[in-house]
Write an enzyme that holds these catalytic residues in place. Structure first.
Site, short mmCIF file in Angstrom:
data_model
loop_
_atom_site.label_atom_id
_atom_site.label_comp_id
_atom_site.label_asym_id
_atom_site.label_seq_id
_atom_site.Cartn_x
_atom_site.Cartn_y
_atom_site.Cartn_z
CG HIS A 1 67.07 -16.14 -26.91
ND1 HIS A 1 67.15 -17.16 -27.91
CD2 HIS A 1 66.82 -16.57 -25.93
CE1 HIS A 1 67.27 -18.44 -26.94
NE2 HIS A 1 66.79 -17.91 -25.80
CG HIS B 1 69.79 -18.29 -21.59
ND1 HIS B 1 69.78 -19.60 -21.53
CD2 HIS B 1 68.89 -17.97 -22.55
CE1 HIS B 1 68.83 -20.17 -22.42
NE2 HIS B 1 68.42 -19.16 -22.91
CE LYS C 1 69.54 -23.72 -24.35
NZ LYS C 1 69.26 -22.54 -24.72
CG HIS D 1 65.40 -25.91 -23.51
ND1 HIS D 1 64.90 -24.62 -23.91
CD2 HIS D 1 64.27 -26.66 -23.39
CE1 HIS D 1 63.67 -24.64 -23.56
NE2 HIS D 1 63.28 -25.83 -23.34
CG HIS E 1 65.71 -21.56 -19.55
ND1 HIS E 1 65.53 -22.98 -19.54
CD2 HIS E 1 66.13 -21.09 -20.72
CE1 HIS E 1 65.62 -23.41 -20.98
NE2 HIS E 1 66.04 -22.21 -21.62
CG ASP F 1 65.13 -17.84 -21.91
OD1 ASP F 1 65.73 -17.65 -23.09
OD2 ASP F 1 64.39 -18.64 -21.95
O1 DOR Z 1 60.73 -19.09 -24.20
C1 DOR Z 1 61.57 -19.17 -24.85
N1 DOR Z 1 62.12 -18.41 -25.77
N2 DOR Z 1 62.27 -20.31 -24.56
C2 DOR Z 1 63.19 -20.82 -25.23
O2 DOR Z 1 64.00 -21.61 -24.95
C3 DOR Z 1 63.67 -20.08 -26.66
C4 DOR Z 1 63.14 -18.82 -26.70
C5 DOR Z 1 63.24 -18.06 -27.81
O3 DOR Z 1 64.00 -18.26 -28.64
O4 DOR Z 1 62.11 -17.53 -28.14
ZN ZN Z 2 66.58 -19.02 -24.27
#
Ligand code: DOR
Ligand code: ZN
Length: 343
Positions: free
Chosen positions: A16, A14, A99, A136, A174, A247
Site C-alpha cells: 500500500h 503486496h 484485488k 483478502h 497475507h 502488506d
Molecule cells: O492491516 C491492513 N491494512 N490490512 C488490510 O487489509 C488493509 C491495510 C490498509 O490498507 O491499511
Molecule cells: Zn494489504
C-alpha cells in the site's frame, strides 16, 4: 555465523502506498529495496478502471527518487459491478491483477464485494485474460470470531471459488493461519500466497504486551504462536507457492493511536531487514532469495529481476517516525534495534 548475504533484487508482491503527500513519503522506502511492487488499489475512491490505474502508476513513478529503478505493478479493485469488459482494457494497460476485498473486511473496503456470485462474469474475463485474483481472505460476518475469519473464508468462499475457476491464478494474500498455509501447500499450481514479515516475526501477544500496542494491529490480525510457526515453516521451506508480500500499510500515527485505531503495520522502511531476521531465526537464510526474489515473479509469469542487494548482520535503530504529509508515520520496530541492514 553468516554475516552477509547477497540475493537477486527482490519484489514486494503486496504493498500500500496511498496517494498524495503520503505516497511521496513512502515510495522511496520501497524503491530502495525492491525492483517491483504490486500496488493495492484501496484508495478513496478505489482504483476501478484501467485509466485510473495508469494515472496512479504515473503518480507513483513520479515519486521514485532519481537514479532508482522501481516499477509499480498495478491492480484494480473488484466490486460487485466492475464490468467484465474493463478487464481487457486493464490487461492492455499492463494491469496484472484485481484485488478482492470482501465488503467491510478492512481499510477502505466499503466498496468491496458483497457476494462473489456478482463478480463471476468479471472473474471469467480475468481467467481468460490471464489477470490474477488477489484475495483478502476473511469472512466479515460479525457472528464469526475475529481470529477465525481466515479459516472460515477458506471453507465458505475460497474452496467454491477455486472449483468454479480452476485456471484463475489466485494469490491468498497475507496469510496468517496454519489452515491457510496448509490450504496453499495442498492446492494446485494456480494458487499461491504472500506472507508478511510481521506475521513471521510476531504473534498476537505483541498487540497486548504491557498495554495495547496499536502499531502491531493489522488485518488479518496477528494470530497465536502455533500459526506463526506454521507460517515460518511455509515461507522458509523453499515451496515456490509462498512469496514475499509486505502488506506495508501506512497510516498517520494519530489515527493508529486512536479510540478506533486503523489497521496496518508500516514495514517498507526495513522490509528486507525484517524478513532476514525471521529467516535467520529459522536457520533458513539460504531460502530467503527464493521467497523474496524468485517465487513471486515465477507465479506471476514475469521475468526475475537482474541486479542484487546485500544484507549485513549489523544492529541499527530505524527512525522512530517519518514525516507523512502533515502527520507522522511510525514504522514497525521504529527506534528499536534491527539485526540486519541493507548495504
Ligand atoms: O492491516 C491492513 N491494512 N490490512 C488490510 O487489509 C488493509 C491495510 C490498509 O490498507 O491499511
Ligand atoms: Zn494489504
Amino acid at each position: 555465523m553468516t554475516t552477509e548475504i547477497t540475493i537477486t533484487r527482490p519484489d514486494d508482491w503486496h504493498l500500500h502506498v496511498r496517494d498524495g503527500a503520503a505516497l511521496q513519503a513512502v515510495v522511496p522506502h520501497t524503491a530502495a529495496q525492491f525492483g517491483r511492487a504490486i500496488i493495492m488499489p484501496n484508495l478513496k475512491p478505489p482504483v476501478t478502471t484501467a485509466a485510473q490505474a495508469l494515472a496512479y502508476r504515473d503518480r507513483i513513478r513520479a515519486a521514485v527518487p532519481a537514479g532508482m529503478n522501481f516499477e509499480p505493478l498495478m491492480t484494480l479493485y473488484l466490486t460487485d459491478n466492475l464490468p467484465a469488459d474493463e478487464i481487457a482494457r486493464a490487461r492492455d494497460a499492463g494491469v496484472v491483477a484485481c484485488k478482492l476485498y470482501p465488503a467491510g473486511a478492512t481499510t477502505n473496503s466499503d466498496a468491496g464485494v458483497t457476494d462473489l456470485r456478482k463478480t463471476y462474469k468479471t472473474l471469467e474475463a480475468m481467467q481468460r485474460a490471464g489477470l490474477l485474483l488477489l484475495v483478502h481472505g476473511e469472512v466479515t460476518s460479525p457472528d464469526i470470531d475475529l481470529f477465525d475469519r481466515e479459516a472460515v473464508f477458506i471453507e465458505q468462499q475460497l474452496i467454491p471459488l477455486r472449483r468454479d475457476f480452476p485456471e484463475l491464478k489466485i494469490v491468498f494474500e497475507h496469510i496468517t493461519t496454519r489452515e491457510a498455509a496448509q490450504y496453499v501447500r495442498d492446492a494446485d499450481r494456480f494458487t499461491g500466497a504472500t506472507v508478511t514479515a510481521h506475521h513471521l516475526l510476531y504473534n498476537r501477544n505483541a498487540i497486548f504486551t504491557g498495554g495495547i500496542r496499536p502499531h502491531y494491529y493489522c488485518l488479518p490480525v496477528l494470530k497465536r504462536e502455533t500459526h506463526r510457526l506454521a507460517l515460518v515453516e511455509a515461507a522458509t521451506g523453499g515451496n515456490p507457492r509462498f512469496f514475499l508480500g509486505t502488506d506495508s500499510a501506512p497510516h498517520p500515527a494519530h489515527l493508529k493511536e486512536h479510540a478506533s485505531g486503523c489497521a496496518g503495520c508500516y514495514t517498507a522502511h526495513a522490509a528486507l531487514e525484517l524478513y532476514a531476521e525471521a529467516f535467520d531465526a529459522a536457520g533458513a537464510l539460504d531460502k530467503l532469495e527464493g521467497f523474496a526474489s524468485f517465487h513471486g515473479a515465477d507465479f506471476y509469469g514475469l521475468p526475475r529481476n537482474s541486479g542484487t542487494v546485500t544484507l549485513r548482520r549489523e544492529s541499527w535503530n530505524a527512525p522512530e517516525q517519518f514525516a507523512f504529509g502533515d502527520a507522522q508515520l511510525k514504522p514497525l520496530r521504529g527506534g528499536e534495534p534491527l539485526l540486519w541492514r541493507l548495504a
